[in-house]
Motif scaffolding. Structure first.
Motif, PDB file in Angstrom:
ATOM      1  N   SER A   7      45.013   0.112  18.375  1.00 51.20           N
ATOM      2  CA  SER A   7      46.237  -0.549  18.847  1.00 51.20           C
ATOM      3  C   SER A   7      47.488  -0.078  18.101  1.00 51.20           C
ATOM      4  N   TYR A   8      47.360   0.230  16.804  1.00 51.41           N
ATOM      5  CA  TYR A   8      48.551   0.703  16.071  1.00 51.41           C
ATOM      6  C   TYR A   8      48.970   2.087  16.579  1.00 51.41           C
ATOM      7  N   ILE A   9      47.978   2.918  16.876  1.00 50.94           N
ATOM      8  CA  ILE A   9      48.265   4.257  17.419  1.00 50.94           C
ATOM      9  C   ILE A   9      48.998   4.109  18.757  1.00 50.94           C
ATOM     10  N   ALA A  10      48.528   3.158  19.559  1.00 53.43           N
ATOM     11  CA  ALA A  10      49.134   2.955  20.883  1.00 53.43           C
ATOM     12  C   ALA A  10      50.587   2.501  20.742  1.00 53.43           C
ATOM     13  N   THR A  11      50.827   1.569  19.817  1.00 50.94           N
ATOM     14  CA  THR A  11      52.196   1.072  19.621  1.00 50.94           C
ATOM     15  C   THR A  11      53.133   2.216  19.231  1.00 50.94           C
ATOM     16  N   VAL A  12      52.695   3.015  18.262  1.00 48.14           N
ATOM     17  CA  VAL A  12      53.534   4.129  17.810  1.00 48.14           C
ATOM     18  C   VAL A  12      53.755   5.124  18.951  1.00 48.14           C
ATOM     19  N   SER A  13      52.695   5.424  19.707  1.00 51.80           N
ATOM     20  CA  SER A  13      52.807   6.385  20.804  1.00 51.80           C
ATOM     21  C   SER A  13      53.847   5.918  21.818  1.00 51.80           C
ATOM     22  N   ARG A  14      53.808   4.647  22.124  1.00 53.83           N
ATOM     23  CA  ARG A  14      54.752   4.071  23.089  1.00 53.83           C
ATOM     24  C   ARG A  14      56.179   4.194  22.565  1.00 53.83           C
ATOM     25  N   GLN A  15      56.358   3.874  21.292  1.00 48.46           N
ATOM     26  CA  GLN A  15      57.703   3.955  20.683  1.00 48.46           C
ATOM     27  C   GLN A  15      58.206   5.397  20.701  1.00 48.46           C
ATOM     28  N   ILE A  16      57.302   6.341  20.401  1.00 44.34           N
ATOM     29  CA  ILE A  16      57.700   7.752  20.410  1.00 44.34           C
ATOM     30  C   ILE A  16      58.164   8.135  21.814  1.00 44.34           C
TER      31      ILE A  16
END
Ligand code: UDX
Length: 436
Positions: free
Chosen positions: A97-106
């Motif tokens: 989930s943390y990877i997903a959050t960062v990916s979305r922000q990027i």
């Protein structure tokens, strides 16, 4: 070149600081305001040798910045390294989930072409998904590629391991991505192994699980040594001369802990199962380790009628020396069992006390009690039994005479094989260790 780093844990912070040290303009992004404020002042949120010095040096030179604002961090970056956690889910799989959050922000932020580099340990195939996910959510008309660049640093030696890594693994799907990562790592002057993304992801798990297997294998052999009258220390020494085996990671003991081996063995087991395959070696490694962690407690339980109101000295809390980290530390399982059995624990650890206090607050609980002391001698004073869980130098230096003199009954269970059985016996200490 502008580098952004997402996450300032062991992986992200150390990578960011080392890139700054190599002359890059680095912005580290973390959502924790308090942590970011500390890091701006050159204070490291983790204990890691040499890290604060490098943080302060690069803060001062203007190479290193910290922010909670992901837009500021990612918008104009040439490369964004993701170093956020991938904790274990209840079923053993990795939580992305943390990877997903960062990916979305990027995806929503980047305004120029950039390379996203996943440093976090992620199941094979995740980089493909991250790339697709970012492309799905891109706001601006830019090109984003994803590369895998697993991290091999060990806690306690993180800065050294990064600046002097045995190799850099890069996993890419295009010549451009490969060239950019090669260029970023050029100033490090280290061997670079360039492979496809999925292979890079697998290399990370294969390495960690191999090392974990090596430890479980030694623990298994150690347990057998006890039954057949051999000494695991001598056995390991004899093995270490064979270059095919190698001299490191042959130490039998109380089992491995930390943020990587326990999680990564379970994650690979899970990944294999998901693909209809049973990874029998790794599954055995997990089982051996889980039994090993409480082996000494079980031995002590056989010897004692009860632990109720016994003064128990616990020497070492962290999962290994050189770190303040307690994640998956064998001490945790043992302390739980000891408290449950009504023991009064007096624990000493030169770096781990603060974190241990969050898990086991000081004072009398429903059954036993937890107490923290600042020297091994205070822990040992009047103790009925002593457990050694971490190989800190301060603990290693305790002499057999001190155990005898300080303890009420000199009875020692050593999970790290720190002392010589013959010397302990000669000093009148009843001594149990692993595989000897
Ligand atoms: C590990 C890997 O070494 C590193 O490459 C990876 O990036 C992250 O995971 P770390 O968890 O920091 O690093 O510590 P490590 O020194 O590998 O020790 C892990 C655990 O194994 C510790 O609990 C340690 O005490 C135990 N261990 C290690 C043994 O029991 N015996 C050994 O011979 C070596």
């Amino acid at each position: 070149m502008k580098i952004a780093v997402a996450g300032t844990g062991y992986v992200g912070l150390v990578a960011g600081v080392c890139f700054a040290e190599k002359g890059y303009d680095v912005t580290c992004m973390d959502t924790d305001e308090k942590k970011v404020e500390l890091m701006r002042q050159g204070i490291s949120p983790i204990y890691e040798e040499g890290l604060e010095e490098l943080m302060q040096k690069n803060n001062a030179s203007g190479n290193l910045h910290f922010t909670t604002d992901h837009v500021e961090a990612y918008r104009e970056a040439d490369a964004i390294f993701i170093g956020v956690g991938t904790p274990e889910m209840p079923d053993g799989s990795a939580d992305l989930s943390y990877i997903a959050t960062v990916s979305r922000q990027i995806a929503e932020t980047v305004e120029k072409d950039c390379l996203v580099v996943v440093k976090s340990t992620v199941p094979v195939g995740t980089n493909d998904k991250v790339e697709q996910f970012i492309r799905d959510f891109l706001v601006h008309d830019v090109k984003v590629e994803v590369a895998s660049n697993p991290e091999f640093l060990a806690q306690g030696t993180a800065v050294h391991d990064t600046l002097h890594a045995a190799r850099i693994i890069i996993g890419t799907e295009s010549k451009e991505a490969e060239a950019l990562l090669q260029k970023i790592y050029e100033p490090f002057g280290l061997p670079v192994v360039s492979v496809k993304r999925r292979s890079a992801e697998m290399i990370k798990y294969a390495c960690n699980d191999f090392l974990a297997l090596k430890i479980s294998y030694m623990n298994d052999i150690a347990n057998l040594c006890e039954l057949v009258g051999a000494d695991i220390m001598d056995v390991a020494k004899g093995m270490s001369y064979d270059e095919r085996i190698g001299a490191r990671f042959l130490n039998a003991g109380i089992g491995f802990g930390g943020s990587c081996f326990p999680k990564d063995t379970k994650a690979l087991k899970f990944l294999a199962r998901e693909h209809g395959y049973k990874l029998r070696t790794v599954e055995a490694c997990v089982d051996v380790n889980s039994a090993q962690k409480t082996r000494l407690f079980e031995k002590a339980r056989e010897r004692m009628i009860s632990f109720r109101e016994l003064k128990v000295a616990v020497l070492g809390l962290t999962f290994k020396s050189g770190t303040d980290d307690l994640r998956e530390a064998p001490s945790i399982d043992n302390i739980r069992l000891l408290l449950e059995a009504g023991a009064d624990i007096y624990a000493y650890d030169p770096k781990g006390e603060e974190r241990a206090r969050m898990l086991f607050p000081e004072g009398k609980g429903k059954k036993g009690s937890m107490n923290y002391v600042t020297s091994p001698a205070q822990a040992l004073k009047g103790a009925n039994i002593c457990f050694v869980f971490t190989e800190w130098q301060q603990i290693r230096e305790i002499t057999p005479e001190e155990f005898r003199k300080e303890m009420h009954t000199p009875l020692v269970y050593d999970g790290r094989n720190l002392y010589c059985p013959a010397e302990m016996k000669a000093a009148g200490v009843e001594y149990y260790s692993i595989g000897r």
